[in-house]
Scaffold this active site. Structure first.
Site, PDB file in Angstrom:
ATOM      1  CB  CYS A 107      -0.786   0.029   1.164  1.00  0.00           C
ATOM      2  SG  CYS A 107      -2.011   1.376   1.269  1.00  0.00           S
ATOM      3  CB  CYS A 128      -3.243   2.676  -1.493  1.00  0.00           C
ATOM      4  SG  CYS A 128      -3.427   0.999  -0.768  1.00  0.00           S
ATOM      5  CE  LYS A 134      -5.065   4.266  -5.966  1.00  0.00           C
ATOM      6  NZ  LYS A 134      -5.474   2.954  -5.678  1.00  0.00           N
ATOM      7  CE1 TYR A 191     -11.526  -3.790  -6.213  1.00  0.00           C
ATOM      8  CE2 TYR A 191     -11.164  -1.401  -5.679  1.00  0.00           C
ATOM      9  CZ  TYR A 191     -11.810  -2.548  -5.654  1.00  0.00           C
ATOM     10  OH  TYR A 191     -12.730  -2.837  -4.738  1.00  0.00           O
ATOM     11  CD  GLU A 249      -7.444   2.268  -8.365  1.00  0.00           C
ATOM     12  OE1 GLU A 249      -8.062   2.328  -7.647  1.00  0.00           O
ATOM     13  OE2 GLU A 249      -6.180   1.956  -8.236  1.00  0.00           O
ATOM     14  CG  HIS A 295     -28.335  23.567  -2.131  1.00  0.00           C
ATOM     15  ND1 HIS A 295     -28.632  22.441  -3.432  1.00  0.00           N
ATOM     16  CD2 HIS A 295     -28.788  24.900  -2.689  1.00  0.00           C
ATOM     17  CE1 HIS A 295     -29.044  23.437  -4.201  1.00  0.00           C
ATOM     18  NE2 HIS A 295     -28.965  24.663  -3.916  1.00  0.00           N
ATOM     19  CD  GLU A 342     -28.020  19.540  -2.844  1.00  0.00           C
ATOM     20  OE1 GLU A 342     -29.205  19.741  -2.420  1.00  0.00           O
ATOM     21  OE2 GLU A 342     -27.462  20.199  -3.896  1.00  0.00           O
TER      22      GLU A 342
HETATM   23  P1  NDP Z   1      -8.565  -7.459 -10.171  1.00  0.00           P
HETATM   24  O1  NDP Z   1      -8.921  -8.855  -9.441  1.00  0.00           O
HETATM   25  O2  NDP Z   1      -9.356  -6.395  -9.533  1.00  0.00           O
HETATM   26  O3  NDP Z   1      -8.808  -7.597 -11.813  1.00  0.00           O
HETATM   27  C1  NDP Z   1      -8.074  -8.535 -12.536  1.00  0.00           C
HETATM   28  C2  NDP Z   1      -8.563  -8.337 -13.870  1.00  0.00           C
HETATM   29  O4  NDP Z   1      -7.606  -9.030 -14.592  1.00  0.00           O
HETATM   30  C3  NDP Z   1      -9.740  -8.564 -14.243  1.00  0.00           C
HETATM   31  O5  NDP Z   1     -10.202  -7.710 -14.897  1.00  0.00           O
HETATM   32  C4  NDP Z   1      -9.726 -10.248 -14.749  1.00  0.00           C
HETATM   33  O6  NDP Z   1     -10.892 -10.445 -15.588  1.00  0.00           O
HETATM   34  C5  NDP Z   1      -8.571  -9.885 -15.535  1.00  0.00           C
HETATM   35  N1  NDP Z   1      -7.824 -11.275 -15.629  1.00  0.00           N
HETATM   36  C6  NDP Z   1      -7.623 -11.972 -14.626  1.00  0.00           C
HETATM   37  N2  NDP Z   1      -6.904 -13.337 -14.903  1.00  0.00           N
HETATM   38  C7  NDP Z   1      -6.495 -13.023 -16.315  1.00  0.00           C
HETATM   39  C8  NDP Z   1      -6.042 -13.883 -17.406  1.00  0.00           C
HETATM   40  N3  NDP Z   1      -5.449 -15.083 -17.211  1.00  0.00           N
HETATM   41  N4  NDP Z   1      -6.397 -13.371 -18.759  1.00  0.00           N
HETATM   42  C9  NDP Z   1      -6.523 -12.155 -18.937  1.00  0.00           C
HETATM   43  N5  NDP Z   1      -7.367 -11.425 -17.969  1.00  0.00           N
HETATM   44  C10 NDP Z   1      -7.393 -11.966 -16.714  1.00  0.00           C
HETATM   45  O7  NDP Z   1      -7.176  -7.442  -9.933  1.00  0.00           O
HETATM   46  P2  NDP Z   1      -5.841  -6.141  -9.979  1.00  0.00           P
HETATM   47  O8  NDP Z   1      -4.764  -6.976 -10.358  1.00  0.00           O
HETATM   48  O9  NDP Z   1      -6.495  -4.994 -10.700  1.00  0.00           O
HETATM   49  O10 NDP Z   1      -5.833  -5.636  -8.495  1.00  0.00           O
HETATM   50  C11 NDP Z   1      -5.714  -6.626  -7.319  1.00  0.00           C
HETATM   51  C12 NDP Z   1      -6.555  -6.268  -6.034  1.00  0.00           C
HETATM   52  O11 NDP Z   1      -5.911  -5.045  -5.534  1.00  0.00           O
HETATM   53  C13 NDP Z   1      -7.788  -5.702  -6.317  1.00  0.00           C
HETATM   54  O12 NDP Z   1      -8.862  -6.844  -6.704  1.00  0.00           O
HETATM   55  C14 NDP Z   1      -7.951  -5.035  -5.134  1.00  0.00           C
HETATM   56  O13 NDP Z   1      -8.525  -6.072  -4.077  1.00  0.00           O
HETATM   57  C15 NDP Z   1      -6.924  -4.417  -4.823  1.00  0.00           C
HETATM   58  N6  NDP Z   1      -6.795  -3.297  -5.231  1.00  0.00           N
HETATM   59  C16 NDP Z   1      -7.649  -2.042  -4.610  1.00  0.00           C
HETATM   60  C17 NDP Z   1      -7.534  -0.730  -5.018  1.00  0.00           C
HETATM   61  C18 NDP Z   1      -8.455   0.135  -4.427  1.00  0.00           C
HETATM   62  O14 NDP Z   1      -9.134  -0.230  -3.208  1.00  0.00           O
HETATM   63  N7  NDP Z   1      -8.744   1.049  -4.874  1.00  0.00           N
HETATM   64  C19 NDP Z   1      -6.392  -0.486  -5.907  1.00  0.00           C
HETATM   65  C20 NDP Z   1      -5.910  -1.499  -6.463  1.00  0.00           C
HETATM   66  C21 NDP Z   1      -5.874  -2.826  -6.008  1.00  0.00           C
HETATM   67  P3  NDP Z   1     -12.251 -11.122 -14.995  1.00  0.00           P
HETATM   68  O15 NDP Z   1     -12.989  -9.894 -14.421  1.00  0.00           O
HETATM   69  O16 NDP Z   1     -12.873 -11.675 -16.297  1.00  0.00           O
HETATM   70  O17 NDP Z   1     -11.799 -12.285 -13.934  1.00  0.00           O
END
Ligand code: NDP
Length: 460
Positions: free
Chosen positions: A43, A48, A51, A180, A184, A438, A443
């Protein structure tokens, strides 16, 4: 006198581990924490915090452009990537020092080394080969970016581990993954002026989020110039004339300066010695724990992303705190993983708490949906084509607000407070009797009167 060198050995100096170490030490425990990289964890060091700094940087372009509608003339604009990275690095270094100082102030011993589990009460430090005997071991080692899918040339891509340290700004970026991190960083690069494409194997971004939010985020991304490549995968990467050529599953190719792979994260359990100490892992390699973060080995506990419950910093912190309260404070505390408010710092931003309309309807009861979409006040003078979207999902039988979803500026700030209301079990009537502030965008959350849709229970 205990036969152990320490009462608690924490492996991993991230959000969960640091919190647990400090609280346990506060209860008088002798605590050592080992970190192999930098104290602060994902983080603070490469998640976080950096980012969000980059997200903030990426939004100034809009501010400069919008100011003209308010009478401002802004002179020549330029953005210097290296300055942003240097400023960000300085801030991360400052925060890391604070994390270290707070641990030391609490009386925790910090060891800069990778640590692995030897047996249920022994940890080995790889930097020195030394072993430490501990009454309890807390595994808080987090997760790492997945490199899937494995494709020819995959090593030409980078992950979120490297993206914070790029020496120069890429002109053309391909982000792979619609989760996510993908959305982002698509927002960050597009806002900073890189030509940005986002490739996702599905038809919509952010699986699991409310469908309207998903659709409207895609619209907003397109309007901001982010190219969305849906329903396809990356098949290979090749180096060509100093550029990276991506070949997609539809046979098309395109060239980029940077490929950011954001396809999820995997628990850091490899080579940690957990299995031989009797700790059970699930199929993804995550440590299996109960509501008190206890593993299958009675002296070993785990919190945070390595347990793959809800992979969010505040959750890891809460789990670390609860572990320390339970084991060292004499206050058994389980963590409630329901109703976790969360923000996605895409541009536009998303805030969400509770369940989606689709989840509510799948439950089968009466569901009432309130939603609104409007131009924020700033857009009236700036002329920007931008809309805020809000949705309340209400239980038609109890009037309880089950879910609240916001897409638009400051959605993350709004959802924190909405989270309090939902945690308290607020009804739609509670929202209605709340006086509006307001003029704000928020709101609208308390002034939606007419249902947008009512879904009756399916006939038995
Ligand atoms: P996520 O799990 O959020 O997203 C992964 C993405 O990659 C999805 O779109 C998924 O598709 C795709 N994917 C997974 N496997 C494959 C594959 N083999 N081939 C092609 N596409 C694939 O992971 P992130 O890496 O974005 O983030 C990890 C975690 O970190 C998040 O889930 C969250 O918990 C945390 N995080 C939180 C943040 C916040 O609170 N603002 C910011 C950044 C991270 P599909 O949907 O089809 O599975």
């Amino acid at each position: 006198m205990s036969s152990f060198d320490v009462d608690l050995f924490v492996i991993g100096g991230g959000s969960g581990g640091v919190r647990a170490a400090r609280i346990a030490a506060g209860y008088g425990a002798r605590v050592t924490i080992a970190e192999e990289f930098r104290v602060g964890g994902t983080c603070v060091i490469r998640g976080c915090v950096p980012k969000k700094l980059m997200v903030l940087a990426s939004r100034f372009g809009d501010d400069f452009a919008d100011s003209a509608g308010f009478g401002w003339t802004v002179g020549e604009r330029s953005f210097d990537w290296a300055s942003l990275i240097a400023a960000k690095d300085a801030e991360i270094t400052r925060l890391e020092k604070i994390y270290r100082a707070n641990l030391e102030k609490a009386g925790v011993t910090i060891i800069d080394s990778r640590a692995v589990v030897e047996d249920a009460h022994t940890v080995r430090l790889l930097a020195t080969g030394e072993t430490v005997r501990a009454g309890r071991i807390l595994v808080a080692v987090g997760a790492h970016p997945s490199l899937e899918p494995v494709i020819p040339g995959g090593e030409l891509g980078i992950t979120s581990n490297e993206v914070f340290d790029l020496a120069t700004q890429p002109e053309r970026v391909l982000v792979v993954g619609g989760g996510y991190i993908g959305v982002e960083f698509a927002g960050i690069f597009a806002g900073l002026g890189s030509r940005t494409s986002l490739l996702h194997r599905g038809e919509k971004l952010l699986r699991g989020f409310d469908e309207d939010i998903r659709d409207r985020l895609a619209e907003a991304f397109r309007a901001r110039g982010v190219e969305l490549l849906f329903s396809r995968t990356l098949e290979r990467l090749d180096k060509r004339d100093g550029e990276i050529e991506g070949t997609f599953s539809d046979g098309k190719t395109a060239r980029y300066d940077l490929i950011l792979v954001a396809t999820g994260r995997r628990p850091n359990t490899n080579g940690l010695g957990l299995e031989k100490a009797g700790v059970a892992l699930d199929r993804s390699g995550a440590i299996v724990v109960d509501a008190f973060s206890r593993t299958a080995a009675p002296s070993i506990f785990a919190v945070g992303d390595v347990t793959d419950r809800a992979n969010l910093t505040p959750v890891a912190i809460r789990e670390g705190q609860a572990f320390a309260e339970t084991e060292f404070g004499g206050k058994p505390t389980a963590v409630d993983h329901d109703l976790i408010a969360t923000a996605v710092f895409s541009t536009p931003e998303i805030g969400t708490v509770g369940i989606t309309e689709e989840e509510a309807r799948a439950r089968g009861g009466r569901v009432v949906v309130f939603q609104t979409s409007f131009r924020p006040m700033r857009a009236t003078l700036s002329g920007r084509e931008e809309r805020v979207f809000m949705k309340l999902v209400v239980d038609g039988a109890t009037d309880k607000v089950l879910g609240l979803h916001v897409l638009g500026p400051d959605a993350g700030e709004m959802i924190q407070l909405a989270g309090v209301a939902l945690t308290m079990g607020a009804t739609k009537a509670d929202f209605d009797r709340t006086m509006a502030v307001h003029p704000t965008a928020a709101e609208e959350l308390v002034t939606m009167r007419e249902p947008y849709a009512v879904y009756e229970p399916a006939a038995a």
